[in-house]
Design a protein around this motif. Structure first.
Motif, PDB file in Angstrom:
ATOM      1  N   VAL A 143      14.729  46.802   9.091  1.00  0.00           N
ATOM      2  CA  VAL A 143      15.146  47.059  10.469  1.00  0.00           C
ATOM      3  C   VAL A 143      14.299  48.212  10.984  1.00  0.00           C
ATOM      4  N   ILE A 144      13.794  48.086  12.216  1.00  0.00           N
ATOM      5  CA  ILE A 144      12.955  49.124  12.804  1.00  0.00           C
ATOM      6  C   ILE A 144      13.477  49.498  14.191  1.00  0.00           C
ATOM      7  N   GLY A 145      13.018  50.652  14.674  1.00  0.00           N
ATOM      8  CA  GLY A 145      13.404  51.095  16.000  1.00  0.00           C
ATOM      9  C   GLY A 145      12.355  51.995  16.616  1.00  0.00           C
ATOM     10  N   ALA A 146      12.393  52.107  17.927  1.00  0.00           N
ATOM     11  CA  ALA A 146      11.512  53.002  18.673  1.00  0.00           C
ATOM     12  C   ALA A 146      12.326  53.602  19.809  1.00  0.00           C
ATOM     13  N   ALA A 147      12.223  54.922  19.974  1.00  0.00           N
ATOM     14  CA  ALA A 147      13.008  55.602  21.005  1.00  0.00           C
ATOM     15  C   ALA A 147      12.133  56.555  21.803  1.00  0.00           C
ATOM     16  N   HIS A 148      12.447  56.671  23.088  1.00  0.00           N
ATOM     17  CA  HIS A 148      11.793  57.602  24.008  1.00  0.00           C
ATOM     18  C   HIS A 148      12.770  58.746  24.248  1.00  0.00           C
ATOM     19  N   ALA A 149      12.400  59.941  23.764  1.00  0.00           N
ATOM     20  CA  ALA A 149      13.324  61.081  23.826  1.00  0.00           C
ATOM     21  C   ALA A 149      12.719  62.211  24.636  1.00  0.00           C
ATOM     22  N   GLY A 192      22.249  46.111  10.072  1.00  0.00           N
ATOM     23  CA  GLY A 192      22.281  46.199   8.620  1.00  0.00           C
ATOM     24  C   GLY A 192      21.598  47.401   8.019  1.00  0.00           C
ATOM     25  N   ALA A 193      20.972  48.254   8.849  1.00  0.00           N
ATOM     26  CA  ALA A 193      20.330  49.451   8.328  1.00  0.00           C
ATOM     27  C   ALA A 193      21.383  50.450   7.847  1.00  0.00           C
ATOM     28  N   ARG A 194      20.968  51.318   6.926  1.00  0.00           N
ATOM     29  CA  ARG A 194      21.804  52.413   6.450  1.00  0.00           C
ATOM     30  C   ARG A 194      21.062  53.713   6.720  1.00  0.00           C
ATOM     31  N   ARG A 195      21.748  54.649   7.330  1.00  0.00           N
ATOM     32  CA  ARG A 195      21.040  55.856   7.772  1.00  0.00           C
ATOM     33  C   ARG A 195      20.450  56.649   6.617  1.00  0.00           C
ATOM     34  N   GLU A 196      21.033  56.552   5.436  1.00  0.00           N
ATOM     35  CA  GLU A 196      20.454  57.266   4.305  1.00  0.00           C
ATOM     36  C   GLU A 196      19.134  56.648   3.848  1.00  0.00           C
ATOM     37  N   ASN A 197      18.859  55.410   4.300  1.00  0.00           N
ATOM     38  CA  ASN A 197      17.588  54.749   3.984  1.00  0.00           C
ATOM     39  C   ASN A 197      16.580  54.832   5.128  1.00  0.00           C
ATOM     40  N   ALA A 212      15.348  52.823  24.260  1.00  0.00           N
ATOM     41  CA  ALA A 212      15.115  52.569  22.841  1.00  0.00           C
ATOM     42  C   ALA A 212      15.221  51.079  22.578  1.00  0.00           C
ATOM     43  N   LEU A 213      14.518  50.655  21.524  1.00  0.00           N
ATOM     44  CA  LEU A 213      14.488  49.262  21.100  1.00  0.00           C
ATOM     45  C   LEU A 213      14.700  49.215  19.594  1.00  0.00           C
ATOM     46  N   VAL A 214      15.426  48.203  19.114  1.00  0.00           N
ATOM     47  CA  VAL A 214      15.566  47.985  17.676  1.00  0.00           C
ATOM     48  C   VAL A 214      15.450  46.487  17.395  1.00  0.00           C
ATOM     49  N   THR A 215      15.044  46.156  16.169  1.00  0.00           N
ATOM     50  CA  THR A 215      14.967  44.745  15.785  1.00  0.00           C
ATOM     51  C   THR A 215      14.951  44.606  14.281  1.00  0.00           C
ATOM     52  N   ASP A 216      15.291  43.406  13.820  1.00  0.00           N
ATOM     53  CA  ASP A 216      15.108  43.024  12.429  1.00  0.00           C
ATOM     54  C   ASP A 216      14.188  41.807  12.330  1.00  0.00           C
ATOM     55  N   ARG A 217      13.436  41.569  13.419  1.00  0.00           N
ATOM     56  CA  ARG A 217      12.570  40.396  13.502  1.00  0.00           C
ATOM     57  C   ARG A 217      11.100  40.784  13.360  1.00  0.00           C
ATOM     58  N   PRO A 218      10.343  40.087  12.504  1.00  0.00           N
ATOM     59  CA  PRO A 218       8.887  40.249  12.537  1.00  0.00           C
ATOM     60  C   PRO A 218       8.310  39.528  13.745  1.00  0.00           C
ATOM     61  N   GLY A 219       7.038  39.740  14.021  1.00  0.00           N
ATOM     62  CA  GLY A 219       6.383  39.042  15.114  1.00  0.00           C
ATOM     63  C   GLY A 219       6.571  39.673  16.467  1.00  0.00           C
ATOM     64  N   VAL A 220       7.089  40.894  16.501  1.00  0.00           N
ATOM     65  CA  VAL A 220       7.257  41.606  17.765  1.00  0.00           C
ATOM     66  C   VAL A 220       6.909  43.074  17.524  1.00  0.00           C
ATOM     67  N   VAL A 221       6.281  43.679  18.515  1.00  0.00           N
ATOM     68  CA  VAL A 221       5.945  45.099  18.451  1.00  0.00           C
ATOM     69  C   VAL A 221       6.883  45.850  19.395  1.00  0.00           C
ATOM     70  N   LEU A 222       7.603  46.834  18.867  1.00  0.00           N
ATOM     71  CA  LEU A 222       8.460  47.676  19.685  1.00  0.00           C
ATOM     72  C   LEU A 222       7.660  48.888  20.121  1.00  0.00           C
ATOM     73  N   LEU A 248       9.723  56.853  16.079  1.00  0.00           N
ATOM     74  CA  LEU A 248       9.663  55.570  15.396  1.00  0.00           C
ATOM     75  C   LEU A 248      10.509  55.654  14.130  1.00  0.00           C
ATOM     76  N   LEU A 249      11.309  54.599  13.880  1.00  0.00           N
ATOM     77  CA  LEU A 249      12.249  54.609  12.770  1.00  0.00           C
ATOM     78  C   LEU A 249      12.127  53.320  11.969  1.00  0.00           C
ATOM     79  N   ALA A 250      12.408  53.401  10.669  1.00  0.00           N
ATOM     80  CA  ALA A 250      12.353  52.206   9.823  1.00  0.00           C
ATOM     81  C   ALA A 250      13.279  52.346   8.629  1.00  0.00           C
TER      82      ALA A 250
END
Length: 259
Positions: free
Chosen positions: A125-131, A152-157, A96-106, A117-119
């Protein structure tokens, strides 16, 4: 109409976020890997894979070097992406990968396993996971959520979408397979139903992953595509194995923050 990219409504309406679940269409690879094979771990020509990845990255307005994927090992390991970049092959081992940076593709690669895929657009903040089943059982999606929270992400969001993966009706498993899931929670028996072969079961991978995400407080959706059942649109490890083919192409699922 067959689309070269699949977008989930739950993520498509989020401002500042782009995502794609790529099909096998729209690339340059041929034969077994036709055509948008994005996995260097296959036996495909590295030049073809590089061009396919470039085409995928361009849809985000970025370069092939900005598309980061992993050497996936069915783990619960998560990488937080900052300014660093790496090449593939030679990518770090994680799932899995997470970031808060633009300019990169996860990106994550799959050919039956579940791409997630998560956001969180409030925290950007975004994320991508292989499950696959092993990573899902071990808690890879929860590990990704925890890493996003550290940014800084909140799971309810959080919104998560499970992309194309092997469907419940296609995923036959042996008699020993359900036990670790049942040991974890007897209620997991709901994700198994009897197969035609005696003593075998059909496993609902997407449903299980969705339950894990939902229990973590995340809003979840699924694209609902079965990779094994649609050979014209998706790569499938299980389908190739059943047909006596040893290798397979890898499909890409990816997410990025807009600059």
């Amino acid at each position: 109409m067959i689309q070269a990219q699949i977008q989930a409504k739950a993520l498509a309406d989020l401002p500042g976020v782009q995502h794609r679940f790529f099909t096998r269409l729209g690339g340059v690879s041929t034969g077994l890997y036709s055509s948008l094979n994005c996995g260097y771990g296959s036996g495909d020509s590295p030049d073809n894979v590089r061009e396919n990845r470039r085409r995928a990255a361009v849809t985000f307005g970025l370069a092939e070097a900005d598309l980061l994927t992993l050497h996936q090992i069915h783990s619960t390991d998560v990488l937080t992406v900052g300014a660093e970049r790496w090449g593939s092959p030679g990518a770090p081992k994680a799932d899995a990968l997470v970031t808060d940076r633009p300019g990169v593709v996860l990106g994550v690669l799959a050919a039956d396993c579940a791409p997630v895929l998560l956001a969180d657009v409030k925290a950007f903040v975004i994320g991508a996971a292989h499950a696959g089943w092993k990573g899902a059982l071990g808690g890879v999606v929860e590990a990704a959520i925890a890493a996003m929270e550290r940014l800084g992400a909140r799971r309810e969001n959080l919104r998560a979408t499970i992309g194309p993966c092997i469907g419940h009706a296609s995923y036959e498993v042996g008699p020993e397979f359900p036990r670790p899931f049942l040991d974890q929670n007897e209620a997991n028996g709901a994700f198994f139903r009897p197969a035609l072969r005696a003593g075998h079961f059909l496993f609902d991978l997407a449903g299980y992953v969705a339950q894990r995400l939902g229990r973590g407080g995340v809003t979840v959706s699924m694209t609902g595509h079965d990779t094994l059942a649609d050979p014209d649109t998706f790569f499938s490890y299980r389908r190739n194995t059943l047909n006596g083919v040893r290798d397979y192409g890898r499909g890409l699922s990816a997410i990025a923050l807009e600059s």
